[in-house]
Design a protein around this motif. Structure first.
Motif, PDB file in Angstrom:
ATOM      1  N   UNK A 212      49.476  40.813  52.868  1.00 32.05           N
ATOM      2  CA  UNK A 212      50.304  40.160  51.863  1.00 32.05           C
ATOM      3  C   UNK A 212      49.618  38.996  51.159  1.00 32.05           C
ATOM      4  N   UNK A 213      50.229  38.540  50.091  1.00 33.89           N
ATOM      5  CA  UNK A 213      49.651  37.492  49.254  1.00 33.89           C
ATOM      6  C   UNK A 213      49.656  36.126  49.950  1.00 33.89           C
ATOM      7  N   UNK A 214      50.703  35.824  50.706  1.00 35.98           N
ATOM      8  CA  UNK A 214      50.793  34.509  51.342  1.00 35.98           C
ATOM      9  C   UNK A 214      49.672  34.299  52.369  1.00 35.98           C
ATOM     10  N   UNK A 215      49.415  35.330  53.168  1.00 35.60           N
ATOM     11  CA  UNK A 215      48.329  35.240  54.143  1.00 35.60           C
ATOM     12  C   UNK A 215      46.991  35.105  53.429  1.00 35.60           C
ATOM     13  N   UNK A 216      46.830  35.845  52.331  1.00 37.65           N
ATOM     14  CA  UNK A 216      45.594  35.767  51.545  1.00 37.65           C
ATOM     15  C   UNK A 216      45.396  34.363  50.990  1.00 37.65           C
ATOM     16  N   UNK A 217      46.475  33.747  50.530  1.00 35.97           N
ATOM     17  CA  UNK A 217      46.391  32.385  50.005  1.00 35.97           C
ATOM     18  C   UNK A 217      46.030  31.380  51.100  1.00 35.97           C
ATOM     19  N   UNK A 218      46.569  31.584  52.297  1.00 32.66           N
ATOM     20  CA  UNK A 218      46.223  30.695  53.408  1.00 32.66           C
ATOM     21  C   UNK A 218      44.739  30.840  53.771  1.00 32.66           C
ATOM     22  N   UNK A 219      44.248  32.076  53.757  1.00 34.29           N
ATOM     23  CA  UNK A 219      42.836  32.310  54.047  1.00 34.29           C
ATOM     24  C   UNK A 219      41.955  31.658  52.993  1.00 34.29           C
ATOM     25  N   UNK A 220      42.342  31.769  51.732  1.00 37.16           N
ATOM     26  CA  UNK A 220      41.576  31.147  50.649  1.00 37.16           C
ATOM     27  C   UNK A 220      41.576  29.625  50.793  1.00 37.16           C
ATOM     28  N   UNK A 221      42.707  29.075  51.192  1.00 32.98           N
ATOM     29  CA  UNK A 221      42.798  27.624  51.399  1.00 32.98           C
ATOM     30  C   UNK A 221      41.864  27.178  52.515  1.00 32.98           C
ATOM     31  N   UNK A 222      41.846  27.936  53.615  1.00 31.99           N
ATOM     32  CA  UNK A 222      40.972  27.600  54.741  1.00 31.99           C
ATOM     33  C   UNK A 222      39.503  27.676  54.329  1.00 31.99           C
ATOM     34  N   UNK A 223      39.113  28.764  53.632  1.00 31.24           N
ATOM     35  CA  UNK A 223      37.722  28.913  53.191  1.00 31.24           C
ATOM     36  C   UNK A 223      37.332  27.800  52.227  1.00 31.24           C
TER      37      UNK A 223
END
Length: 304
Positions: A212-223
């Motif tokens: 999903x998009x929310x998990x992807x956004x969290x991953x992008x934030x972490x990176x």
């Protein structure tokens, strides 16, 4: 005035240039030379770097392999791209799939020939690179995490070839590479968000599709936050001259990226995010000269 046949031929040439992303390859070539001059071989005269035939062969082998990679990627993604990028796909389809495959094999052969001028190890290196490019386009890119990591590694490998050639193992090189790797990984994930519609239709199991998009956004934030670490190290721990301003700017750009990311809801927003990362990467290439502005001029005047 050009005849209709000549115009059609030029359109096909432009179409092929679009398929192989000629502008991206040009940036990579410039980046390889600037990296060689300023980071990997800073003590060598500019003339010896620019006129080094072995380096030229490695750069040309990289360019040919990357171009072939774009072609095979376009070949396998033709149906997906018709959904995600209909206008570009229509341009790319001016060249037949058969012609694309023919050019693909020619470029692979040319890449190995260029590498053979340097050494047999270079031949093995680029043969493996070509194989993994095919494997990524055919299989790996359809899977979460594996596809993203592989794409980022494949983007960095051309620089790794030059790095091995100069045998420079300074820590600063690895810190630069880490920052670049993180930016490219972020760009790949943003592309997955951007292309989620086509990925769903073609059963690609990318991170946004599976998690999903929310998990992807969290991953992008972490990176993004992790990317601050090599950027700050390069600013405060290594002598990179005026290039420190680029990394300061990159941190501000990534903060802006995060702001837009959590506001993003449509494909247009992800295209903007993709372009922000692409701009940072391209700007970083040309900012290499800021490591020592006088270096190139002085070495060019004194050594040539």
């Amino acid at each position: 005035m050009l005849s209709r046949k000549q115009k059609h031929f030029l359109l096909k040439v432009f179409s092929l240039f679009s398929v192989v992303r000629g502008y991206n390859i040009l940036i990579i070539v410039i980046a390889q030379y600037l990296t060689s001059i300023y980071i990997l071989a800073p003590d060598l005269p500019v003339k010896s770097v620019l006129l080094d035939v072995n380096l030229l062969m490695l750069v040309l082998a990289s360019a040919a392999a990357i171009a072939s990679g774009y072609i095979i990627n376009s070949f396998y993604d033709s149906e997906k791209d018709l959904i995600n990028r209909p206008r570009k796909t229509m341009l790319d389809r001016l060249v037949s799939q058969r012609t694309k495959l023919s050019v693909y094999f020619i470029l692979n052969f040319v890449s190995v020939v260029f590498a053979s001028y340097v050494s047999f190890r270079a031949v093995l290196f680029f043969s493996m690179y070509i194989f993994v490019l095919w494997l990524y386009s055919h299989k790996l890119k359809k899977y979460p995490f594996i596809g993203n990591v592989t794409a980022a590694i494949l983007a960095v490998i051309p620089f790794f070839a030059v790095f091995i050639y100069y045998r420079n193992f300074d820590l600063v090189i690895f810190v630069h590479a880490t920052f670049l790797f993180l930016l490219i990984s972020m760009r790949e994930l943003v592309k997955d968000l951007e292309n989620i519609k086509g990925d769903l239709a073609q059963d690609y199991h990318t991170i946004p599709v599976v998690y999903g998009e929310q998990v992807s956004k969290r991953m992008l934030t972490l990176m993004c936050l992790v990317a601050f670490i090599p950027a700050l190290l390069l600013i405060f721990k290594f002598p990179i001259g005026y290039m420190s301003y680029f990394f300061f700017g990159s941190i501000l750009g990534l903060l802006f990226f995060l702001f837009i990311l959590w506001k993003s809801k449509r494909k247009l927003h992800y295209i903007i995010l993709h372009n922000i990362l692409k701009f940072i990467i391209v700007l970083g290439v040309f900012s290499i000269v800021l490591i020592d502005i006088d270096l190139l001029v002085n070495r060019f005047l004194l050594k040539i």
